[in-house]
Write a protein that holds these residues in place. Structure first.
Motif, PDB file in Angstrom:
ATOM      1  N   ARG A  95      51.456  43.928  65.235  1.00  9.27           N
ATOM      2  CA  ARG A  95      50.972  43.362  66.504  1.00  9.27           C
ATOM      3  C   ARG A  95      49.606  42.698  66.349  1.00  9.27           C
ATOM      4  N   GLU A  96      49.038  42.739  65.170  1.00  5.25           N
ATOM      5  CA  GLU A  96      47.715  42.167  64.976  1.00  5.25           C
ATOM      6  C   GLU A  96      47.797  40.637  64.861  1.00  5.25           C
ATOM      7  N   PRO A  97      46.703  39.937  65.234  1.00  4.76           N
ATOM      8  CA  PRO A  97      46.745  38.471  65.347  1.00  4.76           C
ATOM      9  C   PRO A  97      47.192  37.738  64.089  1.00  4.76           C
ATOM     10  N   ASP A  98      46.790  38.200  62.903  1.00  4.53           N
ATOM     11  CA  ASP A  98      47.166  37.473  61.692  1.00  4.53           C
ATOM     12  C   ASP A  98      48.670  37.519  61.455  1.00  4.53           C
ATOM     13  N   VAL A  99      49.286  38.640  61.815  1.00  3.81           N
ATOM     14  CA  VAL A  99      50.734  38.756  61.659  1.00  3.81           C
ATOM     15  C   VAL A  99      51.451  37.911  62.713  1.00  3.81           C
ATOM     16  N   THR A 100      50.917  37.898  63.920  1.00  2.00           N
ATOM     17  CA  THR A 100      51.498  37.069  64.980  1.00  2.00           C
ATOM     18  C   THR A 100      51.539  35.604  64.565  1.00  2.00           C
ATOM     19  N   ALA A 101      50.421  35.116  64.028  1.00  2.82           N
ATOM     20  CA  ALA A 101      50.359  33.715  63.600  1.00  2.82           C
ATOM     21  C   ALA A 101      51.312  33.455  62.438  1.00  2.82           C
ATOM     22  N   ALA A 102      51.385  34.387  61.491  1.00  2.00           N
ATOM     23  CA  ALA A 102      52.255  34.212  60.330  1.00  2.00           C
ATOM     24  C   ALA A 102      53.727  34.246  60.733  1.00  2.00           C
ATOM     25  N   ALA A 103      54.075  35.081  61.713  1.00  3.39           N
ATOM     26  CA  ALA A 103      55.461  35.169  62.166  1.00  3.39           C
ATOM     27  C   ALA A 103      55.944  33.845  62.720  1.00  3.39           C
ATOM     28  N   SER A 104      55.080  33.148  63.437  1.00  2.00           N
ATOM     29  CA  SER A 104      55.439  31.843  63.979  1.00  2.00           C
ATOM     30  C   SER A 104      55.728  30.851  62.868  1.00  2.00           C
ATOM     31  N   ARG A 105      55.009  30.950  61.765  1.00  2.00           N
ATOM     32  CA  ARG A 105      55.190  29.999  60.661  1.00  2.00           C
ATOM     33  C   ARG A 105      56.441  30.302  59.843  1.00  2.00           C
ATOM     34  N   VAL A 106      56.691  31.566  59.546  1.00  5.70           N
ATOM     35  CA  VAL A 106      57.867  31.875  58.720  1.00  5.70           C
ATOM     36  C   VAL A 106      59.159  31.675  59.496  1.00  5.70           C
ATOM     37  N   SER A 107      59.085  31.778  60.823  1.00  9.00           N
ATOM     38  CA  SER A 107      60.312  31.697  61.628  1.00  9.00           C
ATOM     39  C   SER A 107      60.878  30.291  61.732  1.00  9.00           C
ATOM     40  N   VAL A 108      60.126  29.273  61.309  1.00 11.11           N
ATOM     41  CA  VAL A 108      60.636  27.906  61.429  1.00 11.11           C
ATOM     42  C   VAL A 108      61.575  27.530  60.287  1.00 11.11           C
ATOM     43  N   HIS A 109      61.621  28.332  59.233  1.00 12.66           N
ATOM     44  CA  HIS A 109      62.427  27.982  58.061  1.00 12.66           C
ATOM     45  C   HIS A 109      63.901  28.332  58.298  1.00 12.66           C
ATOM     46  N   PRO A 110      64.807  27.372  58.183  1.00 18.78           N
ATOM     47  CA  PRO A 110      66.222  27.629  58.448  1.00 18.78           C
ATOM     48  C   PRO A 110      66.799  28.787  57.639  1.00 18.78           C
ATOM     49  N   GLY A 111      66.449  28.885  56.357  1.00 22.95           N
ATOM     50  CA  GLY A 111      66.991  29.955  55.536  1.00 22.95           C
ATOM     51  C   GLY A 111      66.578  31.327  56.015  1.00 22.95           C
ATOM     52  N   ILE A 112      65.339  31.449  56.456  1.00 21.41           N
ATOM     53  CA  ILE A 112      64.847  32.729  56.965  1.00 21.41           C
ATOM     54  C   ILE A 112      65.535  33.072  58.277  1.00 21.41           C
ATOM     55  N   ARG A 113      65.720  32.081  59.135  1.00 21.60           N
ATOM     56  CA  ARG A 113      66.389  32.344  60.409  1.00 21.60           C
ATOM     57  C   ARG A 113      67.843  32.754  60.181  1.00 21.60           C
ATOM     58  N   GLN A 114      68.522  32.123  59.243  1.00 22.86           N
ATOM     59  CA  GLN A 114      69.908  32.496  58.949  1.00 22.86           C
ATOM     60  C   GLN A 114      69.994  33.917  58.402  1.00 22.86           C
ATOM     61  N   TRP A 115      69.052  34.264  57.540  1.00 25.11           N
ATOM     62  CA  TRP A 115      68.998  35.631  57.001  1.00 25.11           C
ATOM     63  C   TRP A 115      68.779  36.636  58.126  1.00 25.11           C
ATOM     64  N   MET A 116      67.857  36.311  59.039  1.00 23.70           N
ATOM     65  CA  MET A 116      67.579  37.200  60.158  1.00 23.70           C
ATOM     66  C   MET A 116      68.788  37.337  61.080  1.00 23.70           C
ATOM     67  N   VAL A 117      69.446  36.225  61.380  1.00 15.61           N
ATOM     68  CA  VAL A 117      70.607  36.268  62.268  1.00 15.61           C
ATOM     69  C   VAL A 117      71.684  37.172  61.695  1.00 15.61           C
ATOM     70  N   SER A 118      71.931  37.055  60.394  1.00 10.94           N
ATOM     71  CA  SER A 118      72.928  37.907  59.754  1.00 10.94           C
ATOM     72  C   SER A 118      72.559  39.380  59.897  1.00 10.94           C
ATOM     73  N   MET A 119      71.290  39.698  59.665  1.00 14.61           N
ATOM     74  CA  MET A 119      70.838  41.078  59.774  1.00 14.61           C
ATOM     75  C   MET A 119      70.941  41.572  61.215  1.00 14.61           C
ATOM     76  N   GLN A 120      70.576  40.737  62.166  1.00 14.76           N
ATOM     77  CA  GLN A 120      70.610  41.121  63.577  1.00 14.76           C
ATOM     78  C   GLN A 120      72.032  41.363  64.055  1.00 14.76           C
ATOM     79  N   ARG A 121      72.959  40.532  63.605  1.00 18.75           N
ATOM     80  CA  ARG A 121      74.352  40.723  64.003  1.00 18.75           C
ATOM     81  C   ARG A 121      74.904  42.028  63.451  1.00 18.75           C
TER      82      ARG A 121
END
Length: 230
Positions: A95-121
């Protein structure tokens, strides 16, 4: 019974940063006995892993290799989820600010989002869930029985986020609002799963609503769906 009637109830809550998605999801999950599957915490956990390993947040190939070596686990708790990264609890750290900012940056990558979607499902396949994020109703669970898009004016969301940071926060309200607007821009314009309401989502503007009023509206929508299913 149809597939829709027999499958676990999935409630998807999408919306921009500071709209109150996490709080509403936690309240709804407790009210209906559903698992609160918090996507934002998962992206934050991965962002923390990238920070810890000094990975380039803009290098999708490097992040893809990092994802293979990353395990994220959510454990339900009375007040939200406990979050574990490689079996180490990171609930407060993410929940700290540096992680919040980094989360926004890593989440834009299609490969990371696809990996996350698979895990979430996988995490949401076996039980009824409430899941909040930015592309839950459009991408992660496009067949969710209940879809909510929770929004509010940027100024209101910025003030809420500033108050959430607490009295010791180092950022002024104007800075928090500026960061939130930049987050909105990235979320709404990214190539992979941009932030938009699902075509069949119910849009709730919470600009002038209290938390209790928002929760009451969501509860009414879910109860209506449960009546249809029965």
């Amino acid at each position: 019974m149809t597939e829709n009637q027999s499958s676990p109830l999935v409630v998807a809550i999408d919306g921009p940063a500071g709209a109150g998605k996490s709080t509403v999801a936690a309240r709804i999950a407790a009210r209906f006995g559903l698992l609160n599957l918090e996507s934002g915490a998962m992206y934050r956990a991965f962002a923390l892993k990238a920070i810890q390993t000094d990975s380039d947040l803009d290098d999708r190939e490097e992040l893809g290799r990092l994802a293979v070596r990353t395990r994220i686990r959510l454990l339900p708790a009375p007040l939200g989820n406990r979050v574990f990264l490689d079996e180490v609890e990171v609930t407060k750290r993410i929940r700290e600010p540096d992680v919040t900012a980094a989360a926004s940056r890593v989440s834009v990558h299609p490969g990371i989002r696809q990996w996350m979607v698979s895990m979430q499902r996988q995490l949401g396949a076996s039980s009824g869930i409430v899941m909040e994020g930015r592309d839950i109703g459009t991408t992660v669970f496009p067949h969710a029985q209940v879809k909510i898009f929770l929004d509010a004016a940027a100024e209101v969301r910025g003030q809420r986020r500033y108050q959430q940071n607490g009295p010791g926060a180092s950022h002024a309200p104007e800075s928090v609002l500026q960061e939130l607007r930049e987050r909105d821009r990235r979320d709404r314009t990214r190539a992979e799963s941009p932030l938009v309401p699902a075509a069949d989502a119910v849009i709730i503007d919470s600009t002038h609503l209290s938390l209790d009023e928002v929760v009451a509206q969501v509860e009414a929508i879910i109860n209506e769906q449960l009546a249809v299913r029965s």
